[in-house]
Motif scaffolding. Structure first.
Motif, PDB file in Angstrom:
ATOM      1  N   ASP A 153     -23.862 -25.896 -31.890  1.00 44.03           N
ATOM      2  CA  ASP A 153     -22.515 -25.506 -32.302  1.00 44.03           C
ATOM      3  C   ASP A 153     -21.588 -26.722 -32.360  1.00 44.03           C
ATOM      4  O   ASP A 153     -20.757 -26.846 -33.277  1.00 44.03           O
ATOM      5  CB  ASP A 153     -21.985 -24.455 -31.314  1.00 44.03           C
ATOM      6  N   ALA A 154     -21.728 -27.625 -31.396  1.00 45.97           N
ATOM      7  CA  ALA A 154     -20.889 -28.829 -31.365  1.00 45.97           C
ATOM      8  C   ALA A 154     -21.130 -29.690 -32.600  1.00 45.97           C
ATOM      9  O   ALA A 154     -20.178 -30.221 -33.188  1.00 45.97           O
ATOM     10  CB  ALA A 154     -21.178 -29.629 -30.087  1.00 45.97           C
ATOM     11  N   ARG A 208     -19.453 -28.051 -35.507  1.00 49.46           N
ATOM     12  CA  ARG A 208     -17.991 -28.202 -35.423  1.00 49.46           C
ATOM     13  C   ARG A 208     -17.558 -29.603 -35.858  1.00 49.46           C
ATOM     14  O   ARG A 208     -16.498 -29.769 -36.480  1.00 49.46           O
ATOM     15  CB  ARG A 208     -17.501 -27.897 -34.009  1.00 49.46           C
ATOM     16  N   GLN A 251     -17.619 -29.568 -39.615  1.00 52.15           N
ATOM     17  CA  GLN A 251     -16.534 -28.772 -40.183  1.00 52.15           C
ATOM     18  C   GLN A 251     -15.184 -29.462 -40.016  1.00 52.15           C
ATOM     19  O   GLN A 251     -14.246 -29.192 -40.767  1.00 52.15           O
ATOM     20  CB  GLN A 251     -16.535 -27.373 -39.561  1.00 52.15           C
ATOM     21  N   ALA A 252     -15.092 -30.378 -39.048  1.00 55.11           N
ATOM     22  CA  ALA A 252     -13.867 -31.158 -38.865  1.00 55.11           C
ATOM     23  C   ALA A 252     -13.862 -32.404 -39.757  1.00 55.11           C
ATOM     24  O   ALA A 252     -12.949 -33.226 -39.676  1.00 55.11           O
ATOM     25  CB  ALA A 252     -13.717 -31.554 -37.400  1.00 55.11           C
ATOM     26  N   GLY A 291     -23.491 -26.640 -40.487  1.00 54.95           N
ATOM     27  CA  GLY A 291     -23.429 -28.074 -40.213  1.00 54.95           C
ATOM     28  C   GLY A 291     -24.498 -28.826 -40.967  1.00 54.95           C
ATOM     29  O   GLY A 291     -25.310 -28.226 -41.688  1.00 54.95           O
ATOM     30  N   VAL A 301     -16.910 -32.879 -28.129  1.00 54.71           N
ATOM     31  CA  VAL A 301     -16.407 -32.402 -29.416  1.00 54.71           C
ATOM     32  C   VAL A 301     -15.082 -31.655 -29.227  1.00 54.71           C
ATOM     33  O   VAL A 301     -14.172 -31.800 -30.043  1.00 54.71           O
ATOM     34  CB  VAL A 301     -17.473 -31.531 -30.116  1.00 54.71           C
ATOM     35  N   ASP A 302     -14.963 -30.906 -28.137  1.00 52.91           N
ATOM     36  CA  ASP A 302     -13.672 -30.272 -27.834  1.00 52.91           C
ATOM     37  C   ASP A 302     -12.559 -31.316 -27.827  1.00 52.91           C
ATOM     38  O   ASP A 302     -11.486 -31.105 -28.390  1.00 52.91           O
ATOM     39  CB  ASP A 302     -13.710 -29.609 -26.448  1.00 52.91           C
ATOM     40  N   ILE A 350     -11.929 -33.120 -31.501  1.00 54.13           N
ATOM     41  CA  ILE A 350     -11.286 -32.372 -32.591  1.00 54.13           C
ATOM     42  C   ILE A 350     -10.075 -31.587 -32.122  1.00 54.13           C
ATOM     43  O   ILE A 350      -9.514 -30.805 -32.877  1.00 54.13           O
ATOM     44  CB  ILE A 350     -12.281 -31.469 -33.343  1.00 54.13           C
TER      45      ILE A 350
END
Ligand SMILES: [Mg+2]
Ligand SMILES: [Zn+2]
Length: 179
Positions: free
Chosen positions: A33-34, A37, A40-41, A80, A174-175, A178
Protein backbone atom coordinates in the motif's frame (compact mmCIF):
# COMPACT_ATOMS: atom_id res chain seq x y z
CA UNK A 1 10.96 12.31 -6.54
CA UNK A 2 12.62 8.95 -7.14
CA UNK A 3 12.37 6.59 -4.18
CA UNK A 4 14.79 3.66 -4.30
CA UNK A 5 13.84 0.83 -2.00
CA UNK A 6 15.88 -2.05 -0.71
CA UNK A 7 13.71 -5.17 -0.93
CA UNK A 8 14.35 -7.67 1.87
CA UNK A 9 13.44 -6.19 5.24
CA UNK A 10 11.86 -3.10 3.66
CA UNK A 11 9.14 -4.45 1.36
CA UNK A 12 9.06 -8.08 2.47
CA UNK A 13 9.76 -9.84 5.75
CA UNK A 14 13.38 -10.79 6.31
CA UNK A 15 14.94 -12.52 9.32
CA UNK A 16 18.43 -13.09 7.98
CA UNK A 17 17.57 -16.23 6.02
CA UNK A 18 17.70 -16.17 2.24
CA UNK A 19 14.36 -15.94 0.51
CA UNK A 20 14.63 -18.63 -2.12
CA UNK A 21 11.19 -18.87 -3.68
CA UNK A 22 7.99 -16.94 -4.18
CA UNK A 23 6.41 -19.09 -1.44
CA UNK A 24 8.89 -17.61 1.04
CA UNK A 25 8.31 -14.04 -0.11
CA UNK A 26 5.86 -12.27 2.20
CA UNK A 27 5.19 -8.52 2.07
CA UNK A 28 5.42 -6.60 5.32
CA UNK A 29 2.16 -5.09 6.60
CA UNK A 30 1.40 -1.86 4.75
CA UNK A 31 4.39 -2.01 2.41
CA UNK A 32 2.52 -2.69 -0.83
CA UNK A 33 0.00 0.00 0.00
CA UNK A 34 2.86 2.39 0.82
CA UNK A 35 4.42 1.84 -2.62
CA UNK A 36 1.08 2.51 -4.31
CA UNK A 37 0.59 5.66 -2.25
CA UNK A 38 4.01 6.95 -3.34
CA UNK A 39 3.04 6.43 -6.98
CA UNK A 40 -0.31 8.12 -6.52
CA UNK A 41 1.47 11.10 -4.94
CA UNK A 42 3.53 11.44 -8.14
CA UNK A 43 6.74 9.77 -7.02
CA UNK A 44 8.63 7.11 -8.93
CA UNK A 45 9.65 3.88 -7.23
CA UNK A 46 12.55 1.57 -8.02
CA UNK A 47 14.23 -1.26 -6.14
CA UNK A 48 17.92 -1.99 -5.53
CA UNK A 49 18.49 -5.40 -4.00
CA UNK A 50 21.51 -7.59 -3.30
CA UNK A 51 20.70 -11.19 -4.25
CA UNK A 52 23.90 -13.12 -3.64
CA UNK A 53 21.76 -16.23 -3.11
CA UNK A 54 21.97 -16.56 -6.89
CA UNK A 55 25.78 -16.76 -6.87
CA UNK A 56 25.53 -19.12 -3.88
CA UNK A 57 23.27 -21.46 -5.88
CA UNK A 58 20.38 -21.14 -3.42
CA UNK A 59 17.91 -20.00 -6.10
CA UNK A 60 18.07 -18.87 -9.70
CA UNK A 61 16.95 -15.94 -11.82
CA UNK A 62 13.56 -17.52 -12.67
CA UNK A 63 12.90 -17.88 -8.91
CA UNK A 64 13.77 -14.22 -8.43
CA UNK A 65 11.61 -13.22 -11.41
CA UNK A 66 8.68 -15.08 -9.85
CA UNK A 67 9.06 -13.08 -6.62
CA UNK A 68 9.20 -9.83 -8.56
CA UNK A 69 6.19 -10.77 -10.68
CA UNK A 70 4.29 -11.36 -7.44
CA UNK A 71 5.45 -7.99 -6.09
CA UNK A 72 4.56 -6.17 -9.31
CA UNK A 73 1.14 -7.84 -9.42
CA UNK A 74 0.33 -6.81 -5.84
CA UNK A 75 1.44 -3.23 -6.43
CA UNK A 76 -0.32 -2.82 -9.78
CA UNK A 77 -3.54 -4.32 -8.39
CA UNK A 78 -3.89 -1.24 -6.20
CA UNK A 79 -2.80 1.31 -8.76
CA UNK A 80 0.96 1.51 -8.17
CA UNK A 81 3.94 0.80 -10.34
CA UNK A 82 7.57 -0.17 -9.77
CA UNK A 83 9.58 1.42 -12.55
CA UNK A 84 12.71 -0.73 -12.32
CA UNK A 85 14.17 -3.51 -10.21
CA UNK A 86 17.97 -3.63 -10.14
CA UNK A 87 19.54 -6.64 -8.45
CA UNK A 88 23.08 -7.82 -7.81
CA UNK A 89 23.36 -11.59 -8.39
CA UNK A 90 27.04 -11.74 -7.40
CA UNK A 91 28.88 -13.20 -4.43
CA UNK A 92 30.49 -10.73 -2.00
CA UNK A 93 33.88 -12.16 -3.01
CA UNK A 94 33.25 -11.46 -6.71
CA UNK A 95 34.31 -7.84 -6.35
CA UNK A 96 31.51 -6.58 -8.61
CA UNK A 97 30.55 -2.92 -8.88
CA UNK A 98 26.88 -3.44 -8.12
CA UNK A 99 26.67 -5.11 -4.70
CA UNK A 100 25.67 -2.58 -2.05
CA UNK A 101 27.37 -0.74 -0.29
CA UNK A 102 28.67 0.14 -3.75
CA UNK A 103 26.28 2.40 -5.68
CA UNK A 104 26.24 0.41 -8.97
CA UNK A 105 22.62 -0.70 -8.66
CA UNK A 106 21.59 2.90 -8.08
CA UNK A 107 23.43 3.99 -11.21
CA UNK A 108 21.71 1.18 -13.13
CA UNK A 109 18.37 2.61 -12.00
CA UNK A 110 19.44 6.13 -12.95
CA UNK A 111 20.39 4.88 -16.41
CA UNK A 112 17.23 2.81 -16.87
CA UNK A 113 15.06 5.79 -16.00
CA UNK A 114 17.23 8.20 -18.03
CA UNK A 115 17.71 10.55 -15.09
CA UNK A 116 20.48 13.16 -15.25
CA UNK A 117 21.40 12.55 -11.63
CA UNK A 118 20.26 10.91 -8.41
CA UNK A 119 20.42 14.16 -6.46
CA UNK A 120 17.24 14.59 -4.48
CA UNK A 121 16.38 10.90 -4.71
CA UNK A 122 15.77 8.92 -1.54
CA UNK A 123 17.32 5.52 -0.78
CA UNK A 124 15.40 3.51 1.82
CA UNK A 125 16.94 0.49 3.52
CA UNK A 126 17.15 -1.64 6.64
CA UNK A 127 20.90 -2.25 6.51
CA UNK A 128 23.93 -0.05 6.74
CA UNK A 129 25.05 -1.06 3.26
CA UNK A 130 21.84 0.38 1.82
CA UNK A 131 22.52 3.71 3.46
CA UNK A 132 26.16 3.69 2.37
CA UNK A 133 25.16 2.90 -1.22
CA UNK A 134 22.63 5.71 -1.14
CA UNK A 135 25.12 8.22 0.18
CA UNK A 136 27.74 7.08 -2.35
CA UNK A 137 25.19 7.59 -5.12
CA UNK A 138 24.33 11.11 -3.95
CA UNK A 139 20.88 10.23 -2.56
CA UNK A 140 19.20 11.21 0.67
CA UNK A 141 18.86 8.18 2.92
CA UNK A 142 16.32 6.73 5.31
CA UNK A 143 16.41 3.70 7.59
CA UNK A 144 13.37 1.61 8.45
CA UNK A 145 13.18 -0.42 11.67
CA UNK A 146 11.88 -3.55 9.92
CA UNK A 147 14.15 -6.43 8.86
CA UNK A 148 17.68 -5.63 10.09
CA UNK A 149 16.64 -2.07 10.85
CA UNK A 150 16.75 -2.12 14.64
CA UNK A 151 20.20 -3.70 14.67
CA UNK A 152 21.32 -1.16 12.09
CA UNK A 153 19.94 1.69 14.18
CA UNK A 154 21.92 0.44 17.21
CA UNK A 155 25.07 0.13 15.13
CA UNK A 156 24.64 3.68 13.85
CA UNK A 157 24.97 4.92 17.42
CA UNK A 158 28.53 3.59 17.42
CA UNK A 159 29.40 4.47 13.82
CA UNK A 160 27.09 7.27 12.68
CA UNK A 161 26.31 8.14 9.08
CA UNK A 162 25.31 11.66 8.15
CA UNK A 163 21.72 12.62 7.46
CA UNK A 164 19.96 9.32 8.15
CA UNK A 165 16.27 9.68 8.94
CA UNK A 166 14.66 6.74 10.77
CA UNK A 167 11.09 5.42 10.49
CA UNK A 168 9.30 2.45 12.03
CA UNK A 169 8.51 1.00 8.63
CA UNK A 170 7.90 1.91 4.99
CA UNK A 171 4.30 2.87 5.69
CA UNK A 172 5.43 5.38 8.36
CA UNK A 173 8.00 6.84 5.98
CA UNK A 174 5.38 7.31 3.29
CA UNK A 175 2.96 8.86 5.80
CA UNK A 176 5.64 11.44 6.56
CA UNK A 177 6.67 11.99 2.95
CA UNK A 178 3.24 12.67 1.54
CA UNK A 179 1.76 14.43 4.59
MG1 LIG B 1 17.46 -5.37 3.40
ZN1 LIG C 1 26.99 -7.34 -8.28
Amino acid sequence: MLIILDRDGVINAYDGHYICSVDEWHPLPGSIDAIARLCQAGHRVAIATNQSGIARGLYDVPDLDAMHQRLNALVSAIGGRIDFIAYCPHHPDDGCDCRKPKPGLLYAIQQALALPSLAGSLMVGDSRKDLEAGLAGGCNVALVRTGNGRDTETHLLKRPLAGVRVFDDLAALVDDLIA
